[in-house]
Design a protein around this motif. Structure first.
Motif, PDB file in Angstrom:
ATOM      1  N   VAL A  78       3.998  -4.961   3.795  1.00 25.28           N
ATOM      2  CA  VAL A  78       4.664  -4.246   2.707  1.00 25.28           C
ATOM      3  C   VAL A  78       3.864  -4.276   1.399  1.00 25.28           C
ATOM      4  O   VAL A  78       4.261  -3.647   0.426  1.00 25.28           O
ATOM      5  N   ARG A 115       3.204   2.117  -0.662  1.00 31.16           N
ATOM      6  CA  ARG A 115       3.060   0.941   0.204  1.00 31.16           C
ATOM      7  C   ARG A 115       2.088   1.221   1.359  1.00 31.16           C
ATOM      8  O   ARG A 115       1.837   2.377   1.694  1.00 31.16           O
ATOM      9  N   SER A 123       4.754  -0.477  -4.408  1.00 29.23           N
ATOM     10  CA  SER A 123       4.047  -1.656  -3.951  1.00 29.23           C
ATOM     11  C   SER A 123       3.493  -2.561  -5.048  1.00 29.23           C
ATOM     12  O   SER A 123       3.378  -3.760  -4.851  1.00 29.23           O
ATOM     13  N   GLN A 148      10.738   1.021  -3.266  1.00 30.37           N
ATOM     14  CA  GLN A 148       9.829   2.079  -2.840  1.00 30.37           C
ATOM     15  C   GLN A 148       8.355   1.793  -3.098  1.00 30.37           C
ATOM     16  O   GLN A 148       7.504   2.171  -2.304  1.00 30.37           O
ATOM     17  N   ILE A 178       8.610  -5.220   8.417  1.00 31.12           N
ATOM     18  CA  ILE A 178       9.929  -5.134   7.790  1.00 31.12           C
ATOM     19  C   ILE A 178       9.971  -3.912   6.891  1.00 31.12           C
ATOM     20  O   ILE A 178       8.946  -3.313   6.588  1.00 31.12           O
ATOM     21  N   ARG A 179      11.147  -3.593   6.456  1.00 29.25           N
ATOM     22  CA  ARG A 179      11.308  -2.516   5.483  1.00 29.25           C
ATOM     23  C   ARG A 179      11.370  -3.140   4.088  1.00 29.25           C
ATOM     24  O   ARG A 179      12.138  -4.068   3.848  1.00 29.25           O
ATOM     25  N   ALA A 180      10.558  -2.642   3.184  1.00 31.84           N
ATOM     26  CA  ALA A 180      10.513  -3.181   1.819  1.00 31.84           C
ATOM     27  C   ALA A 180      11.822  -2.920   1.091  1.00 31.84           C
ATOM     28  O   ALA A 180      12.525  -1.949   1.372  1.00 31.84           O
ATOM     29  N   SER A 181      12.108  -3.775   0.117  1.00 38.61           N
ATOM     30  CA  SER A 181      13.361  -3.661  -0.616  1.00 38.61           C
ATOM     31  C   SER A 181      13.343  -2.561  -1.675  1.00 38.61           C
ATOM     32  O   SER A 181      14.385  -2.173  -2.177  1.00 38.61           O
ATOM     33  N   PRO A 187       2.165   1.284   4.671  1.00 41.79           N
ATOM     34  CA  PRO A 187       2.467   2.226   5.758  1.00 41.79           C
ATOM     35  C   PRO A 187       2.379   3.697   5.335  1.00 41.79           C
ATOM     36  O   PRO A 187       2.188   4.573   6.169  1.00 41.79           O
ATOM     37  N   GLU A 188       2.502   3.954   4.038  1.00 44.33           N
ATOM     38  CA  GLU A 188       2.453   5.328   3.553  1.00 44.33           C
ATOM     39  C   GLU A 188       1.028   5.844   3.357  1.00 44.33           C
ATOM     40  O   GLU A 188       0.820   7.049   3.306  1.00 44.33           O
ATOM     41  N   THR A 228       2.016   0.327  10.599  1.00 41.77           N
ATOM     42  CA  THR A 228       3.470   0.158  10.507  1.00 41.77           C
ATOM     43  C   THR A 228       3.762  -1.240   9.988  1.00 41.77           C
ATOM     44  O   THR A 228       3.181  -2.213  10.464  1.00 41.77           O
ATOM     45  N   SER A 229       4.661  -1.325   9.033  1.00 43.67           N
ATOM     46  CA  SER A 229       5.031  -2.649   8.530  1.00 43.67           C
ATOM     47  C   SER A 229       6.050  -3.286   9.472  1.00 43.67           C
ATOM     48  O   SER A 229       6.749  -2.589  10.219  1.00 43.67           O
TER      49      SER A 229
END
Length: 144
Positions: free
Chosen positions: A117, A55, A74, A72, A67-70, A57-58, A64-65
Motif C-alpha cells: 500500500v 498507491r 500514498s 486513497q 490489503i486495501r488501504a484506508s 497497485p494503481e 496487487t496489494s
C-alpha cells in the motif's frame, strides 16, 4: 498485525497505560502526545490531499496489494508518521529505555511496503515527518 498496530490504537493505549505506572508522568506525556497529534493529523491530511500520490497497485503494472488501504493516496505514510511520532516522544521523555519502540515504528513502516500500500519513499517521508514533529513539539519549538 504489525500494520494494524499502527492504526492508532497504540498511540492511545500506550500513553493511557502509563497512568498505571506513573500517573504524574502520564498526565504530562498525554498532553505532549495530544499536542503533537493535533499538529500531525492535519499536516498528514493536507499533504495527502495536495500531493495525491497514487498507491502502488494503481501505478505498477500487474501489482496487487495484500490489503486495501484506508485512504486513497500514498504519500506520506500516515501509519509510519504516527508511529515515529510516538516513538520520538517516548524516547525524548523516557530516555534509552524507550528505544525499542523505534523497532516497532520501523516494522509498521516496513509492513506498509510489504502489504503493497506504500512505496519506500512514502515510509521514509512519514518517518522523517513524524520524528521532526516529535522533536519540535518536545523542544517547545512548536506548540498549540
Amino acid at each position: 498485525m504489525i500494520s494494524r498496530s499502527g492504526d492508532g490504537y497504540t498511540q492511545i493505549i500506550l500513553p493511557l497505560s502509563l497512568f498505571l505506572v506513573a500517573p504524574i508522568l502520564a498526565h504530562q506525556f498525554i498532553l505532549l502526545v495530544l499536542t503533537a497529534f493535533a499538529i500531525e493529523r492535519p499536516l498528514y491530511f493536507v499533504l495527502k490531499n495536495i500531493l495525491k500520490r497514487r498507491r502502488p497497485p494503481e501505478v505498477v503494472p500487474d501489482f496487487t496489494s495484500i490489503i486495501r488501504a484506508s485512504d486513497q493516496f500514498s504519500f506520506p505514510s500516515g501509519h509510519t508518521m504516527a508511529a515515529f511520532l510516538l516513538a520520538g516522544l517516548c524516547v525524548s521523555q523516557f530516555g534509552a529505555v524507550a528505544w525499542p519502540i523505534y523497532i516497532w515504528a520501523s516494522l509498521v513502516g516496513f509492513s506498509r511496503v510489504m502489504l503493497g500500500v506504500h512505496f519506500p519513499s512514502d515510509i521514509l517521508a512519514g518517518a522523517c515527518l513524524g520524528s521532526s514533529i516529535a522533536y519540535l513539539v518536545d523542544t517547545g519549538t512548536i506548540a498549540l
